[in-house]
Design a protein around this motif. Structure first.
Motif, short mmCIF file in Angstrom:
data_model
loop_
_atom_site.label_atom_id
_atom_site.label_comp_id
_atom_site.label_asym_id
_atom_site.label_seq_id
_atom_site.Cartn_x
_atom_site.Cartn_y
_atom_site.Cartn_z
N ARG A 159 0.84 -1.20 0.00
CA ARG A 159 0.00 0.00 0.00
C ARG A 159 0.87 1.25 0.00
NH1 ARG A 159 -3.05 -3.24 3.39
NH2 ARG A 159 -2.21 -2.31 5.29
N GLU A 160 1.94 1.24 0.81
CA GLU A 160 2.85 2.39 0.83
C GLU A 160 3.51 2.59 -0.52
OE1 GLU A 160 5.70 2.03 3.98
OE2 GLU A 160 4.14 1.93 5.52
N LEU A 161 3.95 1.50 -1.14
CA LEU A 161 4.58 1.60 -2.46
C LEU A 161 3.60 2.17 -3.48
CD1 LEU A 161 6.52 -1.79 -2.54
CD2 LEU A 161 7.52 0.49 -2.44
N MET A 162 2.36 1.72 -3.43
CA MET A 162 1.35 2.23 -4.37
C MET A 162 1.10 3.72 -4.13
SD MET A 162 -1.47 -0.75 -4.47
CE MET A 162 -1.23 -2.29 -5.33
N TYR A 202 4.01 5.71 -5.39
CA TYR A 202 4.00 5.76 -6.84
C TYR A 202 3.00 6.79 -7.34
CZ TYR A 202 3.28 4.44 -11.69
OH TYR A 202 3.15 4.48 -13.04
N LEU A 203 1.80 6.78 -6.77
CA LEU A 203 0.77 7.73 -7.19
C LEU A 203 1.19 9.17 -6.89
CD1 LEU A 203 -2.41 5.77 -6.10
CD2 LEU A 203 -1.55 6.11 -8.43
N LEU A 204 1.78 9.39 -5.73
CA LEU A 204 2.26 10.74 -5.40
C LEU A 204 3.35 11.19 -6.36
CD1 LEU A 204 2.40 10.60 -1.51
CD2 LEU A 204 0.87 12.00 -2.91
N ARG A 205 4.28 10.30 -6.67
CA ARG A 205 5.37 10.63 -7.58
C ARG A 205 4.83 10.96 -8.97
NH1 ARG A 205 8.18 6.47 -6.35
NH2 ARG A 205 7.71 5.23 -8.16
N ARG A 206 3.85 10.19 -9.44
CA ARG A 206 3.26 10.45 -10.75
C ARG A 206 2.55 11.81 -10.76
NH1 ARG A 206 4.18 8.87 -15.31
NH2 ARG A 206 2.03 8.67 -15.89
N GLU A 207 1.85 12.12 -9.67
CA GLU A 207 1.17 13.41 -9.57
C GLU A 207 2.18 14.55 -9.59
OE1 GLU A 207 -1.74 16.07 -9.70
OE2 GLU A 207 -2.03 13.91 -9.88
N GLU A 208 3.31 14.38 -8.90
CA GLU A 208 4.36 15.40 -8.91
C GLU A 208 4.93 15.57 -10.31
OE1 GLU A 208 7.21 14.21 -5.99
OE2 GLU A 208 5.89 14.71 -4.32
N GLU A 209 5.12 14.46 -11.02
CA GLU A 209 5.63 14.53 -12.39
C GLU A 209 4.66 15.30 -13.28
OE1 GLU A 209 6.27 10.51 -13.64
OE2 GLU A 209 7.99 10.23 -12.29
#
Length: 98
Positions: A35-38, A41-48
């Motif tokens: 869950r933390e990895l997911m 990942y979602l936060l990193r994609r949003e930042e990108e």
């Protein structure tokens, strides 16, 4: 947050075994780590996405400033310069190969 969804995935047995061993060593459930990895990942994609949107906004601002300052070329002018450059490069290649 209620956990009602089940997520199944296929992966190599070696990867699963290594992950499960690390989770055990960390004394944490594998599902919690996933869950933390997911989420990460979602936060990193949003930042990108935000970073790209900001890049695009700045690029558009620079382009509009250039146009307002009269620093622009028509499509035909750009194509003519590119054609001249291609012709010059072709001439040089022909000279080198002869």
């Amino acid at each position: 947050m209620a956990k009602e969804a089940v997520f199944t995935m296929k992966l190599e047995p070696e990867l699963r075994d290594a992950f499960m061993a690390e989770a055990l060593e960390a004394d944490r459930p594998a599902s919690q780590i996933m869950r933390e990895l997911m989420r990460d990942y979602l936060l990193r994609r949003e930042e990108e996405k935000r970073g790209y949107d900001e890049f695009l906004r700045r690029k558009i601002e620079r382009s509009r400033s250039s146009i307002a300052a009269g620093r622009w070329s028509s499509h035909e002018e750009v194509e003519a310069r590119a054609a001249a450059r291609r012709a010059e490069l072709q001439r040089r290649m022909d000279e080198e190969n002869s």
